[in-house]
Motif scaffolding. Structure first.
Motif, PDB file in Angstrom:
ATOM      1  N   THR A  30      88.594 -28.148  76.350  1.00 42.47           N
ATOM      2  CA  THR A  30      89.650 -28.784  77.160  1.00 42.47           C
ATOM      3  C   THR A  30      90.968 -28.028  77.008  1.00 42.47           C
ATOM      4  OG1 THR A  30      88.578 -30.921  76.786  1.00 42.47           O
ATOM      5  CG2 THR A  30      90.825 -30.962  77.634  1.00 42.47           C
ATOM      6  N   GLU A  49      95.483 -24.219  67.253  1.00 42.93           N
ATOM      7  CA  GLU A  49      94.109 -24.579  66.875  1.00 42.93           C
ATOM      8  C   GLU A  49      93.999 -24.552  65.364  1.00 42.93           C
ATOM      9  OE1 GLU A  49      91.036 -25.661  68.055  1.00 42.93           O
ATOM     10  OE2 GLU A  49      90.599 -25.474  65.932  1.00 42.93           O
ATOM     11  N   ARG A  59      75.434 -25.405  69.323  1.00 42.09           N
ATOM     12  CA  ARG A  59      74.695 -26.299  70.205  1.00 42.09           C
ATOM     13  C   ARG A  59      74.880 -25.865  71.668  1.00 42.09           C
ATOM     14  NH1 ARG A  59      78.235 -30.840  68.661  1.00 42.09           N
ATOM     15  NH2 ARG A  59      79.778 -30.753  70.291  1.00 42.09           N
ATOM     16  N   ALA A  62      75.375 -28.588  78.364  1.00 40.61           N
ATOM     17  CA  ALA A  62      75.068 -28.500  79.793  1.00 40.61           C
ATOM     18  C   ALA A  62      76.367 -28.500  80.577  1.00 40.61           C
ATOM     19  CB  ALA A  62      74.223 -29.702  80.200  1.00 40.61           C
ATOM     20  N   GLN A 116      78.051 -23.876  73.191  1.00 36.86           N
ATOM     21  CA  GLN A 116      79.455 -24.304  73.285  1.00 36.86           C
ATOM     22  C   GLN A 116      80.436 -23.277  72.718  1.00 36.86           C
ATOM     23  OE1 GLN A 116      80.299 -28.411  72.787  1.00 36.86           O
ATOM     24  NE2 GLN A 116      82.410 -28.101  72.178  1.00 36.86           N
ATOM     25  N   ASP A 294      88.135 -35.095  74.726  1.00 36.97           N
ATOM     26  CA  ASP A 294      87.657 -36.086  73.749  1.00 36.97           C
ATOM     27  C   ASP A 294      88.807 -36.842  73.081  1.00 36.97           C
ATOM     28  OD1 ASP A 294      85.064 -35.316  74.250  1.00 36.97           O
ATOM     29  OD2 ASP A 294      84.527 -34.978  72.152  1.00 36.97           O
ATOM     30  N   LEU A 307      82.039 -32.674  77.584  1.00 44.72           N
ATOM     31  CA  LEU A 307      82.766 -31.411  77.756  1.00 44.72           C
ATOM     32  C   LEU A 307      83.157 -31.231  79.233  1.00 44.72           C
ATOM     33  CD1 LEU A 307      81.780 -28.071  76.162  1.00 44.72           C
ATOM     34  CD2 LEU A 307      82.169 -28.169  78.603  1.00 44.72           C
ATOM     35  N   ASN A 308      82.237 -31.582  80.109  1.00 43.72           N
ATOM     36  CA  ASN A 308      82.524 -31.493  81.543  1.00 43.72           C
ATOM     37  C   ASN A 308      83.726 -32.359  81.911  1.00 43.72           C
ATOM     38  OD1 ASN A 308      80.033 -30.119  83.156  1.00 43.72           O
ATOM     39  ND2 ASN A 308      79.282 -31.077  81.295  1.00 43.72           N
TER      40      ASN A 308
HETATM   41  C1  LIG Z   1      75.067 -33.255  70.047  1.00 38.98           C
HETATM   42  C2  LIG Z   1      76.068 -33.129  71.135  1.00 38.98           C
HETATM   43  C3  LIG Z   1      75.691 -32.579  72.359  1.00 38.98           C
HETATM   44  C4  LIG Z   1      76.620 -32.463  73.388  1.00 38.98           C
HETATM   45  N1  LIG Z   1      76.211 -31.943  74.589  1.00 38.98           N
HETATM   46  C5  LIG Z   1      77.072 -31.906  75.606  1.00 38.98           C
HETATM   47  C6  LIG Z   1      76.667 -31.390  76.881  1.00 38.98           C
HETATM   48  O1  LIG Z   1      75.523 -30.964  77.074  1.00 38.98           O
HETATM   49  N2  LIG Z   1      77.580 -31.372  77.902  1.00 38.98           N
HETATM   50  C7  LIG Z   1      78.837 -31.868  77.727  1.00 38.98           C
HETATM   51  O2  LIG Z   1      79.603 -31.888  78.690  1.00 38.98           O
HETATM   52  N3  LIG Z   1      79.261 -32.331  76.535  1.00 38.98           N
HETATM   53  C8  LIG Z   1      78.414 -32.368  75.484  1.00 38.98           C
HETATM   54  N4  LIG Z   1      78.833 -32.834  74.268  1.00 38.98           N
HETATM   55  C9  LIG Z   1      80.235 -33.285  74.118  1.00 38.98           C
HETATM   56  C10 LIG Z   1      81.180 -32.097  73.921  1.00 38.98           C
HETATM   57  O3  LIG Z   1      80.775 -31.327  72.816  1.00 38.98           O
HETATM   58  C11 LIG Z   1      82.605 -32.615  73.725  1.00 38.98           C
HETATM   59  O4  LIG Z   1      82.877 -33.578  74.702  1.00 38.98           O
HETATM   60  C12 LIG Z   1      83.612 -31.470  73.830  1.00 38.98           C
HETATM   61  O5  LIG Z   1      83.503 -30.606  72.725  1.00 38.98           O
HETATM   62  C13 LIG Z   1      85.042 -32.004  73.926  1.00 38.98           C
HETATM   63  O6  LIG Z   1      85.914 -30.918  74.061  1.00 38.98           O
HETATM   64  P1  LIG Z   1      87.446 -31.061  73.622  1.00 38.98           P
HETATM   65  O7  LIG Z   1      88.031 -29.720  73.832  1.00 38.98           O
HETATM   66  O8  LIG Z   1      88.044 -32.218  74.322  1.00 38.98           O
HETATM   67  O9  LIG Z   1      87.394 -31.434  72.082  1.00 38.98           O
HETATM   68  P2  LIG Z   1      86.786 -30.582  70.877  1.00 38.98           P
HETATM   69  O10 LIG Z   1      85.648 -29.754  71.316  1.00 38.98           O
HETATM   70  O11 LIG Z   1      86.561 -31.562  69.776  1.00 38.98           O
HETATM   71  O12 LIG Z   1      87.963 -29.596  70.489  1.00 38.98           O
HETATM   72  C14 LIG Z   1      89.098 -30.069  69.816  1.00 38.98           C
HETATM   73  C15 LIG Z   1      89.748 -28.903  69.097  1.00 38.98           C
HETATM   74  O13 LIG Z   1      90.958 -29.360  68.498  1.00 38.98           O
HETATM   75  C16 LIG Z   1      91.062 -28.812  67.197  1.00 38.98           C
HETATM   76  N5  LIG Z   1      91.946 -29.707  66.436  1.00 38.98           N
HETATM   77  C17 LIG Z   1      91.679 -30.940  65.963  1.00 38.98           C
HETATM   78  N6  LIG Z   1      92.755 -31.471  65.365  1.00 38.98           N
HETATM   79  C18 LIG Z   1      93.748 -30.557  65.477  1.00 38.98           C
HETATM   80  C19 LIG Z   1      95.115 -30.535  65.070  1.00 38.98           C
HETATM   81  N7  LIG Z   1      95.672 -31.578  64.428  1.00 38.98           N
HETATM   82  N8  LIG Z   1      95.850 -29.427  65.348  1.00 38.98           N
HETATM   83  C20 LIG Z   1      95.298 -28.370  66.008  1.00 38.98           C
HETATM   84  N9  LIG Z   1      94.011 -28.337  66.389  1.00 38.98           N
HETATM   85  C21 LIG Z   1      93.240 -29.430  66.160  1.00 38.98           C
HETATM   86  C22 LIG Z   1      89.642 -28.764  66.698  1.00 38.98           C
HETATM   87  O14 LIG Z   1      89.476 -27.832  65.645  1.00 38.98           O
HETATM   88  C23 LIG Z   1      88.899 -28.366  67.957  1.00 38.98           C
HETATM   89  O15 LIG Z   1      88.788 -26.965  68.093  1.00 38.98           O
HETATM   90  C24 LIG Z   1      77.934 -32.936  73.200  1.00 38.98           C
HETATM   91  C25 LIG Z   1      78.330 -33.473  71.973  1.00 38.98           C
HETATM   92  C26 LIG Z   1      77.399 -33.582  70.948  1.00 38.98           C
HETATM   93  C27 LIG Z   1      77.834 -34.174  69.649  1.00 38.98           C
END
Ligand SMILES: Cc1cc2nc3c(=O)[nH]c(=O)nc-3n(C[C@H](O)[C@H](O)[C@H](O)COP(=O)(O)OP(=O)(O)OC[C@H]3O[C@@H](n4cnc5c(N)ncnc54)[C@H](O)[C@@H]3O)c2cc1C
Length: 492
Positions: A30, A49, A59, A62, A116, A294, A307-308
């Protein structure tokens, strides 16, 4: 949205490294996507980050149709395709076997499986190539906001200043907690262990063991991942503290408890644990601090949507924040981010709740699953559920108007090739079959393509930078009103 008077954001002093237009907490999918979207509009962006190394888990996630379309709209799809594996759209809802619905309106009608960490790296590289600054090892630990901006404090005490802060820092978001935004929903009830490791027994023995367990359980598999390595999923019930990373012994114990054997697992590549908590932030924006991905919503991974959803949040927010920073848009434009995206997340949370029920093995849910499987033979039912998972069915509420209004514009053919090929720069676009209209005082931010051959069944559409249809019609005065609504005051 209020299209009345507004003032430009005051321009921040250019004290080089310490002041930015936007600070993003978190460089997951995101945060990286948002940084790139902001850079398309020259916004000075810093991504903080906390991790110094890429994620250890590999992992496969999709990417669904709408996200694939967005990648095409920004010229990123070819790069992603090199690292992913395509499979047909079908059987997405609760893994109920069903073919792809007929006539899905997209040349991007597939699912792209991609590790990912690879996706995150590609998005980060894209953002950096556009000029975003990403600082690894920078942990957001606190912030204070005032009328002009936000002072962000890092864990090492350093203070940085930006006009906006966006928390893209994942489900346990520090930004959300510090903001005091509620995160109501259901706590995790089913914990699952997931990892990759080698096995010590022949493939036939594994296949037989898995088939036996799966007669009564859905959350269990050992799938060959390449070479000796298997992807392993097993319930974590009873495995201690969820804050502590699982060990190989935890996997062995759980496998023995569920399958009667641990299949001789050894040499793990990575081990992880996830739950099925389902929660939605009460607000996506408080003043100059916003939440995306998230940090704003969590739900079980069934259907592969999280993630989408986050990437699509970033697409919705980027151009609005940029327009606000550029002094071209009223503050209320930023409020449309929550108004549009929160209901989408609500819907995703609901569909994952429903899917989780359908994965249960009690007689009631199994009967519902059989019924739904029958209903999936009806193309319209299959389409509706597929459109939910793939996010191509989203229609934002832009008021009264034809069905296309508020929906995503499919990639239609135009004289200059593909429509999405014209959207790489993240600008608005007037696609005009009449050749009579003009973008006038908005031409600095909205492109105009007069093309009588465009494959449209309406005279003209106005597209927002996120590819949603902001207006349909053929009247210049009406168009001007909508240009002003979405793109702010005209210049000149
Ligand atoms: C088993 C599993 C399978 C999945 N499969 C899918 C799939 O097939 N398709 C799909 O769409 N989604 C899938 N997901 C969900 C997907 O992984 C998450 O929704 C996605 O990673 C969210 O992205 P994000 O960037 O919002 O958050 P995150 O990926 O959690 O990234 C947050 C980032 O913020 C950083 N961070 C945290 N706190 C701080 C701070 N205080 N200061 C600076 N940096 C910080 C972290 O280190 C991290 O890099 C799956 C999840 C799981 C558990």
């Amino acid at each position: 949205m209020d299209s009345g008077q507004f003032t430009a954001e005051p321009s921040s002093n250019d004290t080089a490294e310490r002041e930015f237009d936007v600070i993003i907490a978190g460089c997951g999918p995101t945060g990286a996507m948002l940084a790139a979207e902001l850079r398309l509009h020259d916004v000075r962006v810093l991504v903080l980050e906390k991790e110094t190394e890429p994620a250890s888990f590999v992992r496969i996630v999709a990417l669904h149709m709408r996200s694939i379309e967005l990648m095409a709209m920004r010229g990123l799809l070819d790069r992603l395709l090199k690292h992913g594996r395509r499979r047909p759209v079908g059987g997405l809802f609760a893994a109920i076997p069903a073919p792809a619905p007929k006539d899905l309106e997209s040349p991007y009608a597939c699912l792209l499986g991609i590790p990912q960490p690879v996706l995150v790296r590609l998005l980060e590289e894209h953002a950096v190539a556009l000029g975003a600054r990403v600082r690894h090892g920078g942990t957001v630990a606190g912030f204070e906001q005032d009328d002009e901006g936000v002072t962000v404090e890092l864990a090492d005490g350093e203070r940085l200043r930006a006009r906006y802060l966006v928390g893209c820092d994942g489900g346990r978001s520090t930004v959300r907690k510090l903001l005091g935004v509620g995160f109501p929903g259901e706590p995790s009830r089913n914990e699952t262990l997931m990892g990759e490791m080698e096995v010590g027994v022949p493939p036939e023995e594994i296949a037989a063991g898995v088939a036996r367990v799966r007669e009564s359980r859905q959350r269990f598999w050992l799938r060959p991942f390449g070479g000796e390595v298997y992807s392993v999923v097993v319930p974590a019930a009873g495995v201690g503290d969820r804050a502590v990373p699982p060990t190989l012994d935890d996997f062995r114990r759980q496998l023995r408890a569920v399958a009667g054997t641990d299949f001789g697992v050894h040499s793990p590549r990575w081990l992880s644990r996830f739950g099925d908590a389902t929660r939605l932030a009460e607000h996506y924006r408080v003043g100059r601090v916003l939440l995306a991905g998230d940090a704003a919503h969590i739900h079980p991974p069934t259907g592969g949507q999280g993630l989408n959803l986050g990437v699509q949040d970033a697409f919705n927010l980027g151009w609005k924040l940029a327009a606000r920073l550029g002094g071209r848009a009223p503050d209320a434009l930023l409020d449309t981010y929550q108004a549009e995206r929160r209901p989408v997340a609500e819907d995703v949370l609901d569909n994952t709740r429903a899917q989780m029920e359908l994965h249960a093995t009690d007689p009631g849910p199994r009967a519902v699953r059989r019924l739904l499987t029958e209903l999936m033979d009806i193309d319209e039912a299959n389409r509706r559920l597929t459109e939910k998972i793939t996010a191509v069915g989203i229609r934002y509420d832009f008021g009264e108007g034809p069905d296309l209004l508020g929906r995503r514009m499919p990639d239609v053919e135009v004289a200059r090739g593909s429509l999405y090929g014209l959207l790489h720069r993240g600008r608005g676009l007037l696609l005009d079959r009449t050749g009579r209209l003009t973008t006038g005082g908005w031409s600095d931010r909205v492109d105009h393509l007069a093309d009588p051959t465009a494959a449209l069944d309406v005279p003209c559409v106005l597209l927002r930078p996120d590819g949603h249809v902001a207006w349909v019609g053929d009247d210049q005065r009406d168009l001007d009103g909508h240009l002003s609504r979405w793109f702010g005051e005209p210049t000149g």
